[in-house]
Write an enzyme that holds these catalytic residues in place. Structure first.
Site, short mmCIF file in Angstrom:
data_model
loop_
_atom_site.label_atom_id
_atom_site.label_comp_id
_atom_site.label_asym_id
_atom_site.label_seq_id
_atom_site.Cartn_x
_atom_site.Cartn_y
_atom_site.Cartn_z
CB THR A 165 -0.40 0.03 1.06
OG1 THR A 165 -1.98 -1.19 1.37
CG2 THR A 165 -1.76 1.42 1.33
NE ARG A 193 -8.87 -8.04 2.13
CZ ARG A 193 -7.60 -7.19 2.25
NH1 ARG A 193 -7.18 -6.11 0.99
NH2 ARG A 193 -6.83 -7.00 3.47
N GLY A 195 -9.95 -4.02 2.81
CA GLY A 195 -8.20 -4.30 4.30
C GLY A 195 -8.75 -2.70 5.28
CG ASP A 196 -5.20 -1.44 7.01
OD1 ASP A 196 -5.32 -1.60 5.61
OD2 ASP A 196 -4.29 -1.31 7.63
CB THR A 216 1.89 -0.93 4.61
OG1 THR A 216 3.12 -1.29 5.29
CG2 THR A 216 1.87 0.35 4.75
N GLY A 217 0.22 -3.71 5.30
CA GLY A 217 0.63 -5.13 5.27
C GLY A 217 -0.56 -5.69 5.97
N GLY A 219 -4.18 -6.28 6.56
CA GLY A 219 -5.52 -5.41 7.03
C GLY A 219 -6.16 -5.90 8.01
N1 ASP Z 1 -2.93 -2.94 3.38
C1 ASP Z 1 -3.10 -2.88 2.67
C2 ASP Z 1 -4.95 -4.31 2.52
O1 ASP Z 1 -5.01 -5.13 3.82
C3 ASP Z 1 -2.37 -4.10 2.16
C4 ASP Z 1 -0.86 -4.55 2.65
O2 ASP Z 1 -0.80 -2.96 2.72
O3 ASP Z 1 -0.22 -4.84 1.85
O4 ASP Z 1 -5.73 -4.35 1.84
#
Ligand code: ASP
Length: 323
Positions: A165, A193, A195-196, A216-217, A219
């Site tokens: 992200t 879906r 995410g955060d 990030t990551g 969510g």
């Molecule tokens: N945070 C993002 C989500 O969950 C994806 C990411 O940053 O890897 O959609």
């Protein structure tokens, strides 16, 4: 003044820093920083060029938050538009709402004349088709898309798929603190879906009185913990930005079940301090810092381990790697 963005922000950090240095508002600098990332198909996790959902469609999420008014604008699962962050900005400007998703978000984007785009680039289409050809049974192909997608969702959490992200946090010359995010979310995700990244309080939050945070990551984890809002509240209660981020990382230790994977937390306060911590990171996470003078510079994130990352579960990486 300060600007923090993650490695995915590389294409936008020079513009955003230059604008802040010239006296631009934080919200304008953040939007301008995110737009080139959304438009560049070489960034495979944001905007055009992002990986598709399990049906092979690119669904985009983005948001902005103005920490001086606590107004936000967010879009989720937006299809067919080039700049979700600018659609989010217009939601903040024109609507009495904060978040639009799916068909409603696309309808609004059309209404305001937002730039359309075919966000599924040829390489993403190739990877999705190769996955479809190899992984689905003849019965599933015959019935497609009227098949149960839930069992296929395991492919979305393959830890070897590149996913990310872009997040931007900024304080401008007037002291205003703002945040912004943009992402294509997780490749091979269930349609719809979120995410955060479009969820204020989870993937980002900004309050000019205290500071801002963005994640990030996975969510799914920060939605459950309300991570970005928690960091700003910890700062309100007197924690330093570093202690607030470590406290929010510690909150994740209470997670049971569901997806436990990686999260990177970025935060700034109102006095020029910042902290970036990769929860379950492998030490490779870097981010950009511009501290109000000179050029932005790349810095390594700290690492905190809270649990093992979910094991390798599928083989999507085989299809995404070759492009
Ligand atoms: N945070 C993002 C989500 O969950 C994806 C990411 O940053 O890897 O959609």
């Amino acid at each position: 003044m300060i600007l923090v963005t993650n490695n995915e922000g590389t294409l936008g950090v020079p513009t955003a820093a230059r604008m802040l240095a010239a006296g631009a508002a934080a919200l304008d600098a953040i939007e301008a920083g995110i737009r080139p990332i959304e438009a560049d198909p070489s960034v495979r996790t944001v905007g055009r060029g992002g990986w598709p959902n399990i049906l092979g469609e690119v669904e985009l999420d983005a948001c902005l938050m103005d920490g001086s008014t606590l107004r936000t604008g967010a879009v989720g699962a937006l299809k067919g538009y080039l700049h979700p962050v600018s659609v989010a900005r217009e939601i903040m400007r024109r609507l009495p709402h904060e978040l639009l998703v799916g068909d409603g978000a696309a309808r609004f984007a059309a209404e305001i004349g937002a730039e359309t785009a075919d966000n599924l680039i040829a390489d993403s289409k190739r990877a999705w088709q190769a996955w479809y050809d190899a992984e689905l049974t003849p019965a599933q192909k015959a019935a497609w898309p009227a098949v149960d997608l839930a069992p296929l969702c395991r492919h979305a959490i393959d830890p070897e798929i590149g996913r990310d992200t872009t997040v931007f946090l900024a304080q401008d010359a007037t002291g205003a603190v703002c945040s912004g995010t943009s992402t294509s979310g997780w490749g091979w995700k269930y349609p719809g879906r979120l995410g955060d990244s479009p969820i204020i309080g989870a993937g980002s939050y900004a309050d000019t009185r205290y500071g801002a945070a963005a994640c990030t990551g996975a969510g799914e984890m920060t939605i459950r913990c309300g991570t970005a809002r928690a960091i700003v509240l910890y700062m309100k209660k007197g924690a330093s930005v570093a202690d607030a981020v470590f406290e929010a990382a510690d909150d994740m230790r209470a997670l049971r079940g569901g997806l436990i994977s990686r999260v990177t937390i970025h935060a700034i306060d109102t006095r020029g301090n910042h902290k970036v911590v990769a929860v379950n990171g492998d030490g490779s996470n870097v981010y950009w810092l511009w501290d109000g003078a000179g050029e932005p510079r790349r810095c390594p994130a700290d690492v905190v381990r809270i649990a093992e990352e979910v094991g390798r579960v599928s083989s999507v990486a085989r299809y995404t790697a070759a492009g």
